[in-house]
Design an enzyme around this catalytic site. Structure first.
Site, PDB file in Angstrom:
ATOM      1  N   GLU A 151       3.112  40.621  -8.402  1.00 17.91           N
ATOM      2  CA  GLU A 151       1.724  40.355  -8.756  1.00 17.91           C
ATOM      3  C   GLU A 151       1.056  41.664  -9.167  1.00 17.91           C
ATOM      4  O   GLU A 151       1.161  42.681  -8.465  1.00 17.91           O
ATOM      5  CB  GLU A 151       0.986  39.749  -7.566  1.00 17.91           C
ATOM      6  CG  GLU A 151      -0.479  39.436  -7.852  1.00 17.91           C
ATOM      7  CD  GLU A 151      -1.180  38.878  -6.629  1.00 17.91           C
ATOM      8  OE1 GLU A 151      -1.460  37.669  -6.625  1.00 17.91           O
ATOM      9  OE2 GLU A 151      -1.426  39.654  -5.680  1.00 17.91           O
ATOM     10  N   ARG A 192       0.820  -1.221   0.000  1.00 16.45           N
ATOM     11  CA  ARG A 192       0.000   0.000   0.000  1.00 16.45           C
ATOM     12  C   ARG A 192       0.848   1.261   0.000  1.00 16.45           C
ATOM     13  O   ARG A 192       0.538   2.225  -0.717  1.00 16.45           O
ATOM     14  CB  ARG A 192      -0.954  -0.014   1.208  1.00 16.45           C
ATOM     15  CG  ARG A 192      -1.810   1.246   1.401  1.00 16.45           C
ATOM     16  CD  ARG A 192      -2.395   1.804   0.132  1.00 16.45           C
ATOM     17  NE  ARG A 192      -3.111   0.832  -0.668  1.00 16.45           N
ATOM     18  CZ  ARG A 192      -3.371   0.983  -1.959  1.00 16.45           C
ATOM     19  NH1 ARG A 192      -2.938   2.057  -2.608  1.00 16.45           N
ATOM     20  NH2 ARG A 192      -4.034   0.062  -2.615  1.00 16.45           N
ATOM     21  N   ASP A 229      -2.723  38.463 -12.371  1.00 19.21           N
ATOM     22  CA  ASP A 229      -3.648  37.736 -11.502  1.00 19.21           C
ATOM     23  C   ASP A 229      -5.089  37.818 -11.983  1.00 19.21           C
ATOM     24  O   ASP A 229      -5.672  38.898 -12.065  1.00 19.21           O
ATOM     25  CB  ASP A 229      -3.544  38.290 -10.076  1.00 19.21           C
ATOM     26  CG  ASP A 229      -4.350  37.482  -9.080  1.00 19.21           C
ATOM     27  OD1 ASP A 229      -4.313  36.238  -9.162  1.00 19.21           O
ATOM     28  OD2 ASP A 229      -5.020  38.091  -8.231  1.00 19.21           O
ATOM     29  N   LYS A 253       3.402  40.163  -3.555  1.00 14.49           N
ATOM     30  CA  LYS A 253       1.978  39.993  -3.801  1.00 14.49           C
ATOM     31  C   LYS A 253       1.198  41.184  -3.262  1.00 14.49           C
ATOM     32  O   LYS A 253       1.770  42.128  -2.696  1.00 14.49           O
ATOM     33  CB  LYS A 253       1.506  38.677  -3.189  1.00 14.49           C
ATOM     34  CG  LYS A 253       2.324  37.473  -3.679  1.00 14.49           C
ATOM     35  CD  LYS A 253       1.687  36.159  -3.350  1.00 14.49           C
ATOM     36  CE  LYS A 253       0.559  35.846  -4.314  1.00 14.49           C
ATOM     37  NZ  LYS A 253       0.011  34.488  -4.112  1.00 14.49           N
ATOM     38  N   LYS A 297       1.082  25.373  -3.724  1.00 14.69           N
ATOM     39  CA  LYS A 297      -0.124  24.728  -3.201  1.00 14.69           C
ATOM     40  C   LYS A 297       0.076  23.212  -3.225  1.00 14.69           C
ATOM     41  O   LYS A 297      -0.499  22.490  -4.039  1.00 14.69           O
ATOM     42  CB  LYS A 297      -1.343  25.158  -4.007  1.00 14.69           C
ATOM     43  CG  LYS A 297      -1.624  26.648  -3.891  1.00 14.69           C
ATOM     44  CD  LYS A 297      -2.773  27.075  -4.782  1.00 14.69           C
ATOM     45  CE  LYS A 297      -3.003  28.585  -4.678  1.00 14.69           C
ATOM     46  NZ  LYS A 297      -4.104  29.046  -5.570  1.00 14.69           N
TER      47      LYS A 297
END
Length: 284
Positions: A202, A101, A223, A168, A136
């Protein structure tokens, strides 16, 4: 940047995963499988995919028995069809069953990321845009997941908060009263403090794009801009800064975004939303 995994970090991750799964012992295998029994098995895919993570599987089996033999039938980054074999494993039945597994978890998850990345890369084929990953990622798995992105043909963005300056909106908010503008002030401060690092800014508006280009940003992150606005931003930055589209990118709109002429498209979904692909272990 391209993440290269080391044998030691793979072994460490596998050790942790096996400890989590086995705990005080694999009671089912210990109760039902004789110590001396040997198996021959093969890791086989159930659907078309791009392979990533085979070294983790090998490390998992070897961790439980140094006498287990493994044979790679393909390598990471390979596109395979449903039914294809990835890895042949033979040796201690107990070791193979106990490690199964954990081995599959690594390969299914990382191959899922590689497969999704390859779909995005294919979608922007013959445009100038390169597909980038983001931060992320699953905590503790960032290097592994970024490695999988590279297996799928994507490019690695910054690894963390330390290897690129990315200014940002919240950073700019802290400098909103600076002259001539917050964007220029932020770039000047970053360039002075970290002169060897690339600086990305950004931008939510075309005015900020112009400010960033004029102040010497290396990359401008555009963005959540629609394709037409992206085209205008690319025109403003042309010859002065690279451009990166970000926000709301999916397989349905990535081609249109690439058509705007941006250099990069960052896709958080590559690592936060890729599904685990279907791979199993068959006994021969």
């Amino acid at each position: 940047m391209h993440v290269e995994l080391t044998a030691s970090e793979i072994r460490a991750a596998v050790k942790t995963a096996l400890a989590e799964d086995i705990g005080g012992g694999d009671v089912t295998t210990r109760a039902t499988v004789p110590k001396t029994l040997a198996f021959k098995t093969v890791m086989r895919v159930r659907e078309p995919l791009v392979v990533a993570g085979l070294d983790f599987a090998k490390a998992a089996f070897l961790r439980l028995s140094s006498s287990v033999k493994t044979e790679f039938l393909v390598h990471d980054g390979t596109h395979v069809a449903g039914g294809d074999k990835l890895l042949r494993i033979s040796g201690s039945a107990r070791a193979i069953l106990t490690a199964e597994r954990v081995a599959l978890n690594f390969v299914q998850h990382l191959s899922g990321i590689a497969t999704l990345t390859a779909q995005f890369v294919e979608a922007v084929k013959h445009t100038r845009a390169q597909i980038l990953d983001t931060r992320k990622t699953t905590p503790g798995w960032r290097r592994f997941e970024k490695y999988a992105v590279a297996c799928g043909g994507g490019k690695n963005h910054r690894l963390g908060l330390f290897d690129m300056v990315l200014i940002k909106d919240n950073h700019l908010a802290a400098l909103r009263n600076e002259k001539p503008n917050a964007v220029a002030a932020a770039i000047q401060l970053a360039r002075k403090k970290f002169p060897r690092l690339k600086i990305e800014v950004e931008a939510d508006t075309l005015e900020q794009v112009a400010q960033a280009a004029a102040a010497g940003a290396d990359i401008i992150l555009l963005d959540n801009m629609a394709p037409e606005k992206l085209r205008q931003a690319v025109k403003i930055a042309k010859g002065r800064a690279k451009t990166e589209a970000s926000g709301g990118v999916n397989l349905g709109n990535v081609r249109a975004i690439a058509g705007s002429g941006v250099d990069f498209i960052s896709v958080g979904a590559l690592t936060h939303s890729a599904r685990a692909v279907d791979i199993g272990l068959d006994f021969e």
